[in-house]
Design a protein around this motif. Sequence first.
Motif, short mmCIF file in Angstrom:
data_model
loop_
_atom_site.label_atom_id
_atom_site.label_comp_id
_atom_site.label_asym_id
_atom_site.label_seq_id
_atom_site.Cartn_x
_atom_site.Cartn_y
_atom_site.Cartn_z
N LYS A 180 8.09 -28.44 -40.21
CA LYS A 180 7.13 -27.21 -40.23
C LYS A 180 5.36 -27.80 -40.36
O LYS A 180 4.76 -27.03 -39.68
N GLU B 175 4.45 -19.03 -45.89
CA GLU B 175 5.45 -18.20 -46.37
C GLU B 175 7.11 -19.24 -45.90
O GLU B 175 8.02 -19.16 -46.93
N ASN B 176 7.01 -19.81 -44.92
CA ASN B 176 8.19 -20.63 -44.50
C ASN B 176 8.28 -21.86 -45.40
O ASN B 176 9.58 -22.19 -45.80
N SER C 263 2.68 -27.32 -37.31
CA SER C 263 1.61 -26.46 -37.80
C SER C 263 0.41 -26.55 -37.00
O SER C 263 -0.43 -25.44 -37.04
N SER D 172 -5.22 -18.95 -40.18
CA SER D 172 -4.40 -18.08 -40.58
C SER D 172 -3.11 -18.90 -40.70
O SER D 172 -2.55 -19.61 -40.00
N THR D 173 -2.74 -19.17 -41.97
CA THR D 173 -1.62 -20.07 -42.46
C THR D 173 -0.54 -19.15 -43.03
O THR D 173 0.38 -19.73 -43.58
N LYS D 174 -0.48 -17.90 -43.07
CA LYS D 174 0.28 -17.26 -43.80
C LYS D 174 1.64 -17.53 -43.40
O LYS D 174 2.64 -17.52 -44.40
N THR D 175 2.04 -17.42 -42.19
CA THR D 175 3.41 -17.57 -41.69
C THR D 175 4.11 -19.25 -42.36
O THR D 175 4.91 -19.26 -42.92
N LEU D 176 3.08 -20.16 -42.06
CA LEU D 176 3.59 -21.50 -42.53
C LEU D 176 3.80 -21.43 -44.06
O LEU D 176 4.73 -21.93 -44.62
#
Length: 436
Positions: A168, A128-129, A172, A122-126
């Motif tokens: 970031k 988006e950032n 990660s 799950s890399t969605k938050t990364l």
Amino acid sequence: MPSWNTKLTELRGHLVELYPEKEDGRMMVEMAGLPPGSIAFSDKATSNWHQILREANKRRKVTDLVQLAIQDYPEREELARLFTEVEEAEPLTSAAALNSVLEMETLKTLPKKIEEDFPDLSTKTLRENLADEIHTLDSRRAEHTRGKIDPADYRRIVEGVNRELAEKLRTSGLGLDRPALAPAAPQRGEHRAFDILVPNRKGLEKVIKSDDLIDILGWVQGAMEQSKTVCKIETSAGESGTGFLLGGGLLMTNNHVIPDAATAAQTRLTFNYKTDKDNNVLQESHYRLDPSVFVTSHEDELDYTVVKVADDAQTPLDSWGRVRLEDFFDPLLHEKVTVIQHPRGNYMKMALPDDVISIWGKYLFYTTDTREGSSGSPVFNKHWKVVALHHAGKNEESYEGGLQIDADGTIAPANRGVLIKHILEDLKKRNFLLPT
């Protein structure tokens, strides 16, 4: 879909400054004819305008947004420049700046590459950032290019964003890193190091004057749709002209075609007066006018007439569509315009697009072909917006060899139309509101 380019980035910066509020963006979206539901508005103006311009770019409506902004802020010369440049190939740029652009394009692929390289995580938050940081950096680079951020401040911004990106990625847990962004420009003391101008990757093709490249299917479909609204006009005196349907069952043409209500009562309209590609005559439909709704401006003034059409239950007027008149699509010099018309009262013709050669007072002058009987025709820009009402023309064989096209007294072979925005202003003064 057309790709994002540096012109759109520059435009985004201007629009964020001029229209920072969420409601401003919604208004511009509506006026440009974009579907409001396609934009997920937030409290961040930069994010909103990035989405708006991406959607507008996909739908070939970026120039509509620029034109709206020009109407609100005519003093902003950069908007007028962007109106003609936003769809053009990139000009020459400095070698240092080009390296920065190329690196920026590589950097923008980073979120997508992470998604592809780690499909099971799950890399969605990364992602988006990272996208937010990259978007910030891209915006600052555009401001630096326009001189709004000096080189020293820009380098500090680049270094700060680099640190944020690296942090970031480091935290990660994916074991990723990235090289530092290339410096904004080589420096030597207080002076820039030697630099040269080179064509960038998109600058090897050139657009001369205004951009005449169009999407084939969209343009042809627009021609077909708008041609349905155009009709042949025949008066009881045997005179012929051209007109087109507006909303609410109204017809627009010239005053010198239908000068008064009495003439309107004895006038016949013919829609679909066309031939197909094999020269077969199509089925036409006839209508009469209802002069109970009639407004006009004399031929020596704005030379327009708006009159109601008597509907027919067998073939309702709605089946022909309508033209929406808007006052913010000002044509520009060298822009191409076309005229859909019934020359000499014959089957419908469309003149191939040709140049706007002058805009003077209430008139638009163009070299697009017309003939007698074309009076009252709509003059369209390449986006199928009506910019003028055709009403006159003279060529080299005419008296005096043409029309006066500017305040300096220049005479040139030209056709002339009354700018739609002046007609709409006049209707407003008369408290005559066109249906939306």
